[in-house]
Scaffold this motif. Structure first.
Motif, mmCIF file in Angstrom:
data_model
loop_
_atom_site.group_PDB
_atom_site.id
_atom_site.type_symbol
_atom_site.label_atom_id
_atom_site.label_comp_id
_atom_site.label_asym_id
_atom_site.label_seq_id
_atom_site.Cartn_x
_atom_site.Cartn_y
_atom_site.Cartn_z
ATOM 1 N N ARG A 104 0.830 -1.198 0.000
ATOM 2 C CA ARG A 104 0.000 0.000 0.000
ATOM 3 C C ARG A 104 0.870 1.256 0.000
ATOM 4 O O ARG A 104 0.602 2.213 -0.737
ATOM 5 C CB ARG A 104 -0.919 0.006 1.228
ATOM 6 C CG ARG A 104 -1.852 1.208 1.285
ATOM 7 C CD ARG A 104 -2.695 1.212 2.553
ATOM 8 N NE ARG A 104 -1.928 1.117 3.779
ATOM 9 C CZ ARG A 104 -1.329 2.154 4.374
ATOM 10 N NH1 ARG A 104 -1.407 3.356 3.842
ATOM 11 N NH2 ARG A 104 -0.658 1.995 5.500
ATOM 12 N N LEU A 105 1.937 1.254 0.786
ATOM 13 C CA LEU A 105 2.826 2.414 0.837
ATOM 14 C C LEU A 105 3.541 2.634 -0.487
ATOM 15 O O LEU A 105 3.724 3.784 -0.913
ATOM 16 C CB LEU A 105 3.841 2.254 1.975
ATOM 17 C CG LEU A 105 3.258 2.349 3.385
ATOM 18 C CD1 LEU A 105 4.302 1.967 4.427
ATOM 19 C CD2 LEU A 105 2.699 3.729 3.649
ATOM 20 N N ARG A 106 3.934 1.556 -1.166
ATOM 21 C CA ARG A 106 4.557 1.696 -2.493
ATOM 22 C C ARG A 106 3.566 2.303 -3.479
ATOM 23 O O ARG A 106 3.919 3.184 -4.278
ATOM 24 C CB ARG A 106 5.050 0.346 -3.004
ATOM 25 C CG ARG A 106 6.395 -0.064 -2.453
ATOM 26 C CD ARG A 106 6.994 -1.234 -3.217
ATOM 27 N NE ARG A 106 6.118 -2.394 -3.244
ATOM 28 C CZ ARG A 106 6.107 -3.363 -2.327
ATOM 29 N NH1 ARG A 106 6.934 -3.304 -1.310
ATOM 30 N NH2 ARG A 106 5.281 -4.366 -2.426
ATOM 31 N N GLN A 107 2.308 1.862 -3.425
ATOM 32 C CA GLN A 107 1.290 2.420 -4.309
ATOM 33 C C GLN A 107 1.078 3.906 -4.017
ATOM 34 O O GLN A 107 0.980 4.721 -4.948
ATOM 35 C CB GLN A 107 -0.029 1.665 -4.152
ATOM 36 C CG GLN A 107 -0.001 0.269 -4.723
ATOM 37 C CD GLN A 107 -1.265 -0.507 -4.411
ATOM 38 O OE1 GLN A 107 -2.025 -0.173 -3.505
ATOM 39 N NE2 GLN A 107 -1.489 -1.585 -5.155
ATOM 40 N N GLU A 108 0.998 4.252 -2.733
ATOM 41 C CA GLU A 108 0.815 5.660 -2.371
ATOM 42 C C GLU A 108 1.997 6.498 -2.833
ATOM 43 O O GLU A 108 1.821 7.607 -3.338
ATOM 44 C CB GLU A 108 0.630 5.792 -0.858
ATOM 45 C CG GLU A 108 -0.698 5.268 -0.368
ATOM 46 C CD GLU A 108 -0.836 5.332 1.143
ATOM 47 O OE1 GLU A 108 0.093 5.827 1.822
ATOM 48 O OE2 GLU A 108 -1.875 4.876 1.643
ATOM 49 N N ARG A 109 3.208 5.971 -2.668
ATOM 50 C CA ARG A 109 4.412 6.693 -3.115
ATOM 51 C C ARG A 109 4.363 6.922 -4.620
ATOM 52 O O ARG A 109 4.660 8.014 -5.101
ATOM 53 C CB ARG A 109 5.671 5.903 -2.742
ATOM 54 C CG ARG A 109 6.952 6.607 -3.165
ATOM 55 C CD ARG A 109 8.125 5.679 -3.258
ATOM 56 N NE ARG A 109 7.826 4.636 -4.231
ATOM 57 C CZ ARG A 109 8.356 3.421 -4.190
ATOM 58 N NH1 ARG A 109 9.189 3.080 -3.248
ATOM 59 N NH2 ARG A 109 8.040 2.527 -5.109
ATOM 60 N N ASP A 110 3.974 5.894 -5.368
ATOM 61 C CA ASP A 110 3.902 6.031 -6.826
ATOM 62 C C ASP A 110 2.865 7.074 -7.233
ATOM 63 O O ASP A 110 3.108 7.883 -8.128
ATOM 64 C CB ASP A 110 3.578 4.683 -7.474
ATOM 65 C CG ASP A 110 4.703 3.677 -7.342
ATOM 66 O OD1 ASP A 110 5.844 4.084 -7.019
ATOM 67 O OD2 ASP A 110 4.441 2.475 -7.555
ATOM 68 N N ILE A 111 1.721 7.072 -6.562
ATOM 69 C CA ILE A 111 0.674 8.052 -6.865
ATOM 70 C C ILE A 111 1.166 9.460 -6.562
ATOM 71 O O ILE A 111 0.999 10.382 -7.370
ATOM 72 C CB ILE A 111 -0.610 7.733 -6.068
ATOM 73 C CG1 ILE A 111 -1.259 6.465 -6.618
ATOM 74 C CG2 ILE A 111 -1.588 8.906 -6.101
ATOM 75 C CD1 ILE A 111 -2.362 5.910 -5.733
ATOM 76 N N LEU A 112 1.802 9.627 -5.402
ATOM 77 C CA LEU A 112 2.307 10.954 -5.036
ATOM 78 C C LEU A 112 3.415 11.415 -5.972
ATOM 79 O O LEU A 112 3.493 12.596 -6.317
ATOM 80 C CB LEU A 112 2.807 10.942 -3.586
ATOM 81 C CG LEU A 112 1.712 10.818 -2.522
ATOM 82 C CD1 LEU A 112 2.336 10.627 -1.152
ATOM 83 C CD2 LEU A 112 0.814 12.041 -2.547
ATOM 84 N N SER A 113 4.247 10.495 -6.406
ATOM 85 C CA SER A 113 5.316 10.837 -7.343
ATOM 86 C C SER A 113 4.735 11.311 -8.674
ATOM 87 O O SER A 113 5.177 12.314 -9.237
ATOM 88 C CB SER A 113 6.218 9.624 -7.555
ATOM 89 O OG SER A 113 7.194 9.896 -8.522
ATOM 90 N N LYS A 114 3.716 10.605 -9.161
ATOM 91 C CA LYS A 114 3.075 10.999 -10.424
ATOM 92 C C LYS A 114 2.362 12.343 -10.269
ATOM 93 O O LYS A 114 2.401 13.179 -11.172
ATOM 94 C CB LYS A 114 2.101 9.916 -10.876
ATOM 95 C CG LYS A 114 2.807 8.669 -11.349
ATOM 96 C CD LYS A 114 1.830 7.573 -11.700
ATOM 97 C CE LYS A 114 2.573 6.308 -12.086
ATOM 98 N NZ LYS A 114 1.658 5.193 -12.371
#
Length: 79
Positions: A42-52
């Protein structure tokens, strides 16, 4: 897997859970690992969303600063 093998696996796991064996994870440790893996995903997904999102906002900000402003300021001072 045969019934005998399944029973043997259950007995080994029960022994681990009772601290009679140390050749593997207890049920609580396995549940904790599963929870941590889910949280990590979940944290990796959130990081990817925030990065985008950050990249998108940076592009938008850059595009807005290179566009000439259409705001006109009056020099007559009519109030």
């Amino acid at each position: 897997m045969s019934t005998a093998q399944a029973i043997a696996n259950w007995v080994r796991q029960a022994d681990r859970d009772a601290s009679l064996r140390s050749d593997g994870a207890t049920a609580i440790e396995r549940e904790g690992l599963i929870r941590l893996r889910r949280e990590s995903q979940r944290l990796r997904q959130e990081r990817d969303i925030l990065s985008k999102a950050a990249a998108w906002f940076a592009r938008e900000s850059k595009a807005n600063t290179t566009t000439p402003s259409l705001v006109c300021l009056s020099t007559t001072g009519s109030r």
